[in-house]
Design a protein around this motif. Structure first.
Motif, PDB file in Angstrom:
ATOM      1  N   ILE A  31     -26.956 -20.449 -52.946  1.00 21.17           N
ATOM      2  CA  ILE A  31     -27.051 -21.139 -51.395  1.00 21.17           C
ATOM      3  C   ILE A  31     -28.157 -22.006 -51.698  1.00 21.17           C
ATOM      4  O   ILE A  31     -29.314 -21.601 -52.309  1.00 21.17           O
ATOM      5  CB  ILE A  31     -27.288 -20.251 -50.559  1.00 21.17           C
ATOM      6  N   LEU A  32     -28.340 -23.310 -51.224  1.00 25.06           N
ATOM      7  CA  LEU A  32     -29.323 -24.185 -51.386  1.00 25.06           C
ATOM      8  C   LEU A  32     -30.323 -23.795 -50.099  1.00 25.06           C
ATOM      9  O   LEU A  32     -30.101 -23.740 -49.496  1.00 25.06           O
ATOM     10  CB  LEU A  32     -28.765 -25.766 -51.231  1.00 25.06           C
ATOM     11  N   LEU A  40     -30.759 -33.557 -52.035  1.00 25.29           N
ATOM     12  CA  LEU A  40     -29.215 -34.115 -52.493  1.00 25.29           C
ATOM     13  C   LEU A  40     -28.596 -34.746 -51.712  1.00 25.29           C
ATOM     14  O   LEU A  40     -28.066 -35.885 -52.050  1.00 25.29           O
ATOM     15  CB  LEU A  40     -28.645 -32.650 -52.950  1.00 25.29           C
ATOM     16  N   ALA A  41     -28.752 -34.446 -50.415  1.00 28.39           N
ATOM     17  CA  ALA A  41     -28.060 -35.327 -49.388  1.00 28.39           C
ATOM     18  C   ALA A  41     -28.666 -36.846 -49.032  1.00 28.39           C
ATOM     19  O   ALA A  41     -27.957 -37.668 -49.059  1.00 28.39           O
ATOM     20  CB  ALA A  41     -28.384 -34.813 -47.907  1.00 28.39           C
ATOM     21  N   LYS A  42     -30.121 -36.873 -49.674  1.00 28.30           N
ATOM     22  CA  LYS A  42     -30.557 -38.223 -49.582  1.00 28.30           C
ATOM     23  C   LYS A  42     -30.160 -39.079 -50.942  1.00 28.30           C
ATOM     24  O   LYS A  42     -29.914 -40.127 -50.735  1.00 28.30           O
ATOM     25  CB  LYS A  42     -32.166 -38.193 -49.521  1.00 28.30           C
ATOM     26  N   LEU A  58     -19.976 -27.733 -53.950  1.00 28.96           N
ATOM     27  CA  LEU A  58     -20.140 -26.120 -54.418  1.00 28.96           C
ATOM     28  C   LEU A  58     -20.714 -25.124 -53.827  1.00 28.96           C
ATOM     29  O   LEU A  58     -20.488 -24.096 -53.678  1.00 28.96           O
ATOM     30  CB  LEU A  58     -20.412 -26.183 -55.965  1.00 28.96           C
ATOM     31  N   SER A  59     -22.063 -25.454 -53.568  1.00 21.16           N
ATOM     32  CA  SER A  59     -22.973 -24.442 -52.697  1.00 21.16           C
ATOM     33  C   SER A  59     -22.493 -24.030 -51.236  1.00 21.16           C
ATOM     34  O   SER A  59     -23.084 -23.099 -50.878  1.00 21.16           O
ATOM     35  CB  SER A  59     -24.293 -24.977 -52.477  1.00 21.16           C
ATOM     36  N   ASN A  60     -21.427 -24.700 -50.757  1.00 17.12           N
ATOM     37  CA  ASN A  60     -20.861 -24.575 -49.378  1.00 17.12           C
ATOM     38  C   ASN A  60     -19.488 -24.000 -49.311  1.00 17.12           C
ATOM     39  O   ASN A  60     -18.994 -23.786 -48.216  1.00 17.12           O
ATOM     40  CB  ASN A  60     -21.029 -25.494 -48.540  1.00 17.12           C
ATOM     41  N   LEU A  61     -18.864 -23.719 -50.444  1.00 17.30           N
ATOM     42  CA  LEU A  61     -17.615 -23.314 -50.555  1.00 17.30           C
ATOM     43  C   LEU A  61     -17.409 -21.965 -49.901  1.00 17.30           C
ATOM     44  O   LEU A  61     -16.250 -21.474 -49.155  1.00 17.30           O
ATOM     45  CB  LEU A  61     -16.942 -23.139 -51.956  1.00 17.30           C
ATOM     46  N   ARG A  62     -18.433 -21.099 -50.087  1.00 19.70           N
ATOM     47  CA  ARG A  62     -18.492 -19.633 -49.647  1.00 19.70           C
ATOM     48  C   ARG A  62     -18.341 -19.844 -48.003  1.00 19.70           C
ATOM     49  O   ARG A  62     -17.773 -18.879 -47.283  1.00 19.70           O
ATOM     50  CB  ARG A  62     -19.758 -18.854 -49.809  1.00 19.70           C
ATOM     51  N   PHE A  63     -18.869 -20.781 -47.444  1.00 22.34           N
ATOM     52  CA  PHE A  63     -18.752 -20.922 -45.975  1.00 22.34           C
ATOM     53  C   PHE A  63     -17.429 -21.485 -45.497  1.00 22.34           C
ATOM     54  O   PHE A  63     -17.091 -20.935 -44.410  1.00 22.34           O
ATOM     55  CB  PHE A  63     -20.086 -21.985 -45.530  1.00 22.34           C
ATOM     56  N   VAL A  64     -16.888 -22.278 -46.266  1.00 18.91           N
ATOM     57  CA  VAL A  64     -15.540 -22.576 -45.888  1.00 18.91           C
ATOM     58  C   VAL A  64     -14.534 -21.389 -45.965  1.00 18.91           C
ATOM     59  O   VAL A  64     -13.787 -21.240 -44.898  1.00 18.91           O
ATOM     60  CB  VAL A  64     -14.924 -23.676 -46.874  1.00 18.91           C
ATOM     61  N   ILE A  65     -14.934 -20.498 -46.818  1.00 22.92           N
ATOM     62  CA  ILE A  65     -13.954 -19.236 -46.941  1.00 22.92           C
ATOM     63  C   ILE A  65     -14.102 -18.403 -45.726  1.00 22.92           C
ATOM     64  O   ILE A  65     -13.425 -17.884 -45.275  1.00 22.92           O
ATOM     65  CB  ILE A  65     -14.361 -18.391 -48.340  1.00 22.92           C
TER      66      ILE A  65
END
Length: 291
Positions: A31-32, A40-42, A58-65
């Motif tokens: 997790i970032l 990264l967003a900038k 990739l760092s937010n795939l777990r949130f989608v799950i």
């Protein structure tokens, strides 16, 4: 960004072997921190850096799950729900403005749920069960409200009607739609002697759908994206407190609308002062959007 979307297989299920293996892989990505995420967003927002986009995904795939698991009761494959959520995540990342002081997951949850909702409504029945925004909201809220498999009684209908702010007739109609089953429109072989009826029905398989117009849908999608970008840029002209008031009052779709009194308590000011700040912020937004 099209290059990023073309690489969706990198987060797909087909190259991994199973849903369980995919979940393990998704949970393996770190997790970032807020600072790393903003950096990264900038890079993505200002320089279209694809590698930064990949790391954000990739760092937010777990949130989608996590979000997709809430829709497991609709009888649809969990893998497909997650995959649709991933599409929503990528759309959110493409639109995410790092200058707005919110975490990516707070911004992305709307897009993730939107894609999953569309998938559920497309696949839950052959015939679309909800077409308007109000019907869609009622469908998903009604599913959450049902405590048992049987039909609602009168008291339950009244309760749901009051909680969702709709009429009892709308609740009854949506419950009837949800309880109905798809029925084939074709005649069986034993009905072949009904030639006159068959000939009339046969034309139904060749009827033109005159309501379908892709140009209108594309135009609406483009307008929605344009309006979102205009609003996002307009919010940047407001001070941080005014931004938070507007977001909490009008932009948090997944939460009940917060009252002026509640915001006043948070900031230690009067409700009248909050109302004035909101009014001034709305004027500035209107000028910026119409410019």
């Amino acid at each position: 960004m099209k290059k990023l979307e073309s690489q969706i297989n990198m987060i797909g299920f087909f190259n991994i072997g199973s849903l369980e293996a995919y979940i393990r892989l998704a949970n393996s990505f770190s997790i970032l921190t807020s600072e790393k995420e903003k950096s990264l967003a900038k890079k993505l927002f200002f320089y279209s850096d694809i590698e930064s986009a990949k790391l954000l995904i990739l760092s937010n795939l777990r949130f989608v799950i996590h979000v997709a698991k809430n829709y497991s009761g609709y009888g649809l494959p969990q893998a497909d729900l997650i995959q649709e959520g991933n599409i929503g995540l990528m759309k959110a990342i493409r639109r995410f403005n790092p200058n707005i002081n919110v975490r990516l997951v707070s911004f992305a949850v709307h897009w993730i749920k939107s894609e999953i909702h569309e998938y559920v409504l497309r696949n839950w029945r052959i015939v679309k069960i909800a077409t308007t925004k109000a019907q869609r909201k009622l469908f998903f809220n009604l599913r959450k409200s049902k405590k048992r498999l049987g039909w609602f009684n009168r008291h339950e209908i009244d309760t749901v009607s009051q909680e969702l702010g709709v009429s009892t007739q709308e609740v009854k109609e949506m419950e009837a739609r949800m309880s109905a089953q798809d029925i084939t429109f074709d005649l069986s072989a034993k009905d072949s002697h009904l030639d006159s009826i068959t000939n009339n029905l046969r034309t139904s398989f060749h009827l033109e759908d005159k309501k379908s117009n892709f140009s209108i849908k594309i135009e609406k999608d483009n307008w929605a994206l344009h309006a979102t970008n205009k609003l996002t840029n307009a919010l940047l002209i407001l001070d941080k407190r005014s931004q938070q008031i507007i977001k909490r009052r009008w932009l948090d779709d997944d939460k009940p609308k917060i009252t002026l009194q509640a915001i006043a308590r948070d900031y230690g000011i009067s409700a009248e002062r909050v109302r004035q700040l909101e009014k001034n912020a709305m004027k500035k937004l209107k000028i910026a959007i119409e410019a």
